[in-house]
Design an enzyme around this catalytic site. Structure first.
Site, PDB file in Angstrom:
ATOM      1  N   ASN A 118       0.852  -1.201   0.000  1.00  0.00           N
ATOM      2  CA  ASN A 118       0.000   0.000   0.000  1.00  0.00           C
ATOM      3  C   ASN A 118       0.881   1.242   0.000  1.00  0.00           C
ATOM      4  OD1 ASN A 118       0.478   0.898   2.859  1.00  0.00           O
ATOM      5  ND2 ASN A 118      -0.297  -1.163   3.227  1.00  0.00           N
ATOM      6  N   ASP A 140      -4.500  -6.602   5.600  1.00  0.00           N
ATOM      7  CA  ASP A 140      -5.453  -7.468   6.305  1.00  0.00           C
ATOM      8  C   ASP A 140      -5.341  -8.911   5.814  1.00  0.00           C
ATOM      9  OD1 ASP A 140      -6.599  -5.554   7.991  1.00  0.00           O
ATOM     10  OD2 ASP A 140      -7.755  -4.734   6.321  1.00  0.00           O
ATOM     11  N   LYS A 179       9.071 -17.166 -10.059  1.00  0.00           N
ATOM     12  CA  LYS A 179       8.353 -16.080 -10.727  1.00  0.00           C
ATOM     13  C   LYS A 179       7.250 -16.638 -11.631  1.00  0.00           C
ATOM     14  CE  LYS A 179       9.042 -12.157 -13.734  1.00  0.00           C
ATOM     15  NZ  LYS A 179       9.875 -11.571 -14.767  1.00  0.00           N
ATOM     16  N   PRO A 221      -2.949 -11.992  11.059  1.00  0.00           N
ATOM     17  CA  PRO A 221      -3.305 -11.726  12.467  1.00  0.00           C
ATOM     18  C   PRO A 221      -3.453 -10.221  12.680  1.00  0.00           C
ATOM     19  CG  PRO A 221      -1.005 -12.455  12.277  1.00  0.00           C
ATOM     20  CD  PRO A 221      -1.611 -12.562  10.904  1.00  0.00           C
ATOM     21  N   ASP A 222      -4.352  -9.845  13.571  1.00  0.00           N
ATOM     22  CA  ASP A 222      -4.507  -8.421  13.918  1.00  0.00           C
ATOM     23  C   ASP A 222      -3.520  -8.131  15.055  1.00  0.00           C
ATOM     24  OD1 ASP A 222      -5.273  -5.951  15.023  1.00  0.00           O
ATOM     25  OD2 ASP A 222      -7.258  -6.159  14.127  1.00  0.00           O
ATOM     26  N   ILE A 223      -2.412  -7.493  14.703  1.00  0.00           N
ATOM     27  CA  ILE A 223      -1.305  -7.290  15.663  1.00  0.00           C
ATOM     28  C   ILE A 223      -1.766  -6.438  16.841  1.00  0.00           C
ATOM     29  CG2 ILE A 223       1.062  -6.426  15.903  1.00  0.00           C
ATOM     30  CD1 ILE A 223       1.262  -6.733  12.784  1.00  0.00           C
ATOM     31  N   PHE A 239      -4.140   3.521  14.853  1.00  0.00           N
ATOM     32  CA  PHE A 239      -4.375   4.522  13.813  1.00  0.00           C
ATOM     33  C   PHE A 239      -5.474   3.992  12.913  1.00  0.00           C
ATOM     34  CE2 PHE A 239      -1.679   8.264  13.265  1.00  0.00           C
ATOM     35  CZ  PHE A 239      -0.858   8.156  14.366  1.00  0.00           C
ATOM     36  N   LYS A 294     -13.410   0.895  15.389  1.00  0.00           N
ATOM     37  CA  LYS A 294     -12.143   0.138  15.440  1.00  0.00           C
ATOM     38  C   LYS A 294     -11.566   0.156  16.852  1.00  0.00           C
ATOM     39  CE  LYS A 294     -10.413   0.546  10.742  1.00  0.00           C
ATOM     40  NZ  LYS A 294      -9.610   1.260   9.780  1.00  0.00           N
ATOM     41  N   LYS A 332     -11.034  -3.279  18.944  1.00  0.00           N
ATOM     42  CA  LYS A 332      -9.687  -3.734  19.311  1.00  0.00           C
ATOM     43  C   LYS A 332      -9.423  -3.533  20.801  1.00  0.00           C
ATOM     44  CE  LYS A 332      -8.021  -2.714  14.641  1.00  0.00           C
ATOM     45  NZ  LYS A 332      -7.117  -3.607  13.941  1.00  0.00           N
TER      46      LYS A 332
HETATM   47  O1  PMT Z   1       3.121   6.191   6.435  1.00  0.00           O
HETATM   48  P1  PMT Z   1       2.462   7.506   6.023  1.00  0.00           P
HETATM   49  O2  PMT Z   1       2.536   7.739   4.542  1.00  0.00           O
HETATM   50  O3  PMT Z   1       2.974   8.667   6.814  1.00  0.00           O
HETATM   51  O4  PMT Z   1       0.916   7.371   6.328  1.00  0.00           O
HETATM   52  C1  PMT Z   1       0.491   7.182   7.638  1.00  0.00           C
HETATM   53  C2  PMT Z   1      -0.760   6.300   7.714  1.00  0.00           C
HETATM   54  C3  PMT Z   1      -1.898   6.942   6.917  1.00  0.00           C
HETATM   55  C4  PMT Z   1      -0.464   4.912   7.156  1.00  0.00           C
HETATM   56  C5  PMT Z   1      -1.116   6.189   9.220  1.00  0.00           C
HETATM   57  O5  PMT Z   1      -1.375   7.481   9.710  1.00  0.00           O
HETATM   58  C6  PMT Z   1      -2.350   5.322   9.451  1.00  0.00           C
HETATM   59  O6  PMT Z   1      -3.482   5.787   9.447  1.00  0.00           O
HETATM   60  N1  PMT Z   1      -2.127   3.995   9.697  1.00  0.00           N
HETATM   61  C7  PMT Z   1      -3.200   3.006   9.899  1.00  0.00           C
HETATM   62  C8  PMT Z   1      -3.785   2.596   8.589  1.00  0.00           C
HETATM   63  C9  PMT Z   1      -5.109   1.825   8.749  1.00  0.00           C
HETATM   64  O7  PMT Z   1      -6.141   2.265   8.392  1.00  0.00           O
HETATM   65  O8  PMT Z   1      -5.018   0.740   9.369  1.00  0.00           O
HETATM   66  P2  PMT Z   1      -6.273  -0.281   9.646  1.00  0.00           P
HETATM   67  O9  PMT Z   1      -7.564   0.402   9.683  1.00  0.00           O
HETATM   68  O10 PMT Z   1      -6.089  -1.384   8.680  1.00  0.00           O
HETATM   69  O11 PMT Z   1      -5.889  -0.775  11.067  1.00  0.00           O
HETATM   70  C10 PMT Z   1      -6.248  -0.112  12.271  1.00  0.00           C
HETATM   71  C11 PMT Z   1      -5.169  -0.308  13.273  1.00  0.00           C
HETATM   72  O12 PMT Z   1      -4.874  -1.692  13.460  1.00  0.00           O
HETATM   73  C12 PMT Z   1      -3.841   0.328  12.873  1.00  0.00           C
HETATM   74  O13 PMT Z   1      -3.262   0.835  14.055  1.00  0.00           O
HETATM   75  C13 PMT Z   1      -3.026  -0.852  12.322  1.00  0.00           C
HETATM   76  O14 PMT Z   1      -1.621  -0.654  12.491  1.00  0.00           O
HETATM   77  C14 PMT Z   1      -3.538  -2.016  13.160  1.00  0.00           C
HETATM   78  N2  PMT Z   1      -3.540  -3.311  12.447  1.00  0.00           N
HETATM   79  C15 PMT Z   1      -4.292  -3.517  11.343  1.00  0.00           C
HETATM   80  C16 PMT Z   1      -4.304  -4.751  10.729  1.00  0.00           C
HETATM   81  C17 PMT Z   1      -3.522  -5.792  11.259  1.00  0.00           C
HETATM   82  N3  PMT Z   1      -3.508  -6.990  10.706  1.00  0.00           N
HETATM   83  N4  PMT Z   1      -2.784  -5.569  12.351  1.00  0.00           N
HETATM   84  C18 PMT Z   1      -2.776  -4.358  12.949  1.00  0.00           C
HETATM   85  O15 PMT Z   1      -2.081  -4.146  13.943  1.00  0.00           O
END
Ligand code: PMT
Length: 397
Positions: free
Chosen positions: A209, A278, A288, A305-307, A323, A337, A341
């Site tokens: 991404n 995800d 390849k 896994p959701d860390i 975030f 969220k 979580k």
């Molecule tokens: O890196 P930059 O270009 O500066 O951009 C920053 C950012 C936009 C990436 C950052 O600010 C941000 O928003 N990061 C979270 C992106 C997101 O939407 O994540 P999510 O909705 O998929 O997950 C929510 C939270 O769970 C996040 O804290 C993520 O790190 C965590 N997560 C998600 C999936 C997963 N399998 N494990 C996780 O820990």
């Protein structure tokens, strides 16, 4: 600017690294510091006072009997006007003199008369650095509360290789910024993730991404400035590590998961800034994929896994911050969220503001509601987030 209104006396002593102090004046000034340069007589053999005057916009002080001070007490006035004194480069001779409380020129007298912190950046030949006399002097200075920056190892002006090189001006400026920041997370261990993950399809292709890592790296730096010990688990990004931060490089969500779970039990704070995939490819190819072998290859996905949720579920685990990057309904999706979580705080950003660029617009969501932060650079937002976390932790201590 990170050194707004800070008054810094920069002392330059005699060594070839004196030319690098010119860049340091510029870097400190760029961060808003008011820089006053004072030089030893030895330093003037390497760089002229005119260079420093031009860069700092102020006349340079060179000797104790400078008639510009009406009371003829330059050493007292200069040190009283300073929030901190930085000596860069600090020669072996200068370290020896100040370790022994000598006051035989303006700079040494100012150091002795100071009532503000002193940072020194040694610069000398490796044998001079390793000499037991220098080591004794440096140990004494540390015991006296002086902050010693470096030295670095590497090629020296004399052609030898070893320890004794002055830190680069950027590194010294970074240490000055770190020193001046309020220590709101002193003694805390902070773990965070940053950047994208990369989920392999075959050895050369993958799903990733647009996260640049900027937000996470800015938070790692701000947390270190705030006094935390910082471990950054980073997906593939093109930045150097922030100074003083331990970094673990990972590629996939599974690697990020393993690295985080290996550190989480000993962390006080965990911040998930990474844009973690995800899903990953279940049937990643060992070789390849070839275009001409039987149509479009099927890509099977399985959930990662959701860390963050796993760290939040740890017994006696760290204070967790998430975030959420959303394209609409920021509050609703971010709060959902956060609750799902089971974390106390989440930072929501709209995708068009957050990904890639230098600036971001963030809204913090906690149990009390929403706290919008104004559009700002990611480093400014990082500091505000750290302050918010420190405030929340204060309430829990
Ligand atoms: O890196 P930059 O270009 O500066 O951009 C920053 C950012 C936009 C990436 C950052 O600010 C941000 O928003 N990061 C979270 C992106 C997101 O939407 O994540 P999510 O909705 O998929 O997950 C929510 C939270 O769970 C996040 O804290 C993520 O790190 C965590 N997560 C998600 C999936 C997963 N399998 N494990 C996780 O820990």
């Amino acid at each position: 600017m990170e050194l707004n209104d800070k008054r810094v006396v920069l002392g330059v002593t005699g060594g070839i690294a004196a030319y690098k102090a010119a860049e340091l004046v510029r870097l400190l000034g760029k961060q808003g510091a008011d820089v006053q340069v004072a030089m030893t007589e030895g330093a003037t053999h390497f760089v002229t006072a005119t260079t420093f005057q031009a860069l700092s916009g102020k006349p340079v002080y060179l000797d104790q009997w400078d008639a510009r001070m009406p009371n003829a007490m330059a050493h007292i006035d200069l040190s009283r006007q300073a929030d901190l004194i930085v000596i860069a480069p600090a020669s072996a001779d200068f370290l020896a003199r100040i370790a022994n409380g000598m006051a035989d020129d303006l700079l040494a007298t100012m150091v002795l008369a100071r009532n503000c912190p002193l940072l020194v950046a040694p610069a000398m030949n490796r044998q001079m650095w390793e000499n037991p006399a220098t080591q004794r002097n440096v140990a004494q200075l540390r015991a006296d509360g002086v902050i010693v920056l470096g030295p670095a190892s590497g090629e020296q002006a004399c052609g030898e290789v070893g320890a004794g090189r002055m830190l680069e001006p950027e590194q010294i400026a970074e240490e000055v910024i770190a020193f001046c920041a309020p220590k709101v997370l002193a003694g805390r261990k902070l773990l965070l993730t940053a950047g994208p993950t990369f989920e392999a399809i075959d050895p050369v292709r993958g799903i990733t991404n647009l996260s640049s890592g900027r937000m996470g790296y800015a938070i790692a730096r701000a947390a270190r400035h705030a006094g935390a010990g910082v471990t950054l688990v980073s997906g593939p990004v093109g930045f150097a590590s922030p100074q003083g931060v331990d970094r673990i490089n990972v590629r996939s969500a599974l690697e990020m998961h393993a690295a985080v779970m290996g550190q989480a039990a000993t962390a006080d704070i965990f911040i998930g800034v990474a844009a973690v995939a995800d899903y990953r490819v279940a049937n990643a190819a060992e070789h390849k994929l070839k275009k001409d072998t039987g149509g479009i290859p099927p890509i099977e996905l399985v959930e990662n896994p959701d860390i963050l949720a796993e760290v939040a579920a740890l017994k006696n685990g760290p204070f967790c911050v998430g975030f959420a990057a959303e394209s609409r309904n920021l509050e609703e999706y971010a709060q959902t969220k956060r609750r799902k979580k089971n974390i106390p705080l989440i930072a929501g950003n709209l995708i068009q503001d957050g990904f890639g660029g230098d600036d971001n617009r963030i809204v913090l969501f906690d149990e009390a509601g929403s706290h919008p932060l104004t559009l700002a650079s990611k480093s400014v937002l990082a500091r505000q987030l750290i302050e918010h976390i420190a405030q929340m932790l204060k309430g829990k201590d």
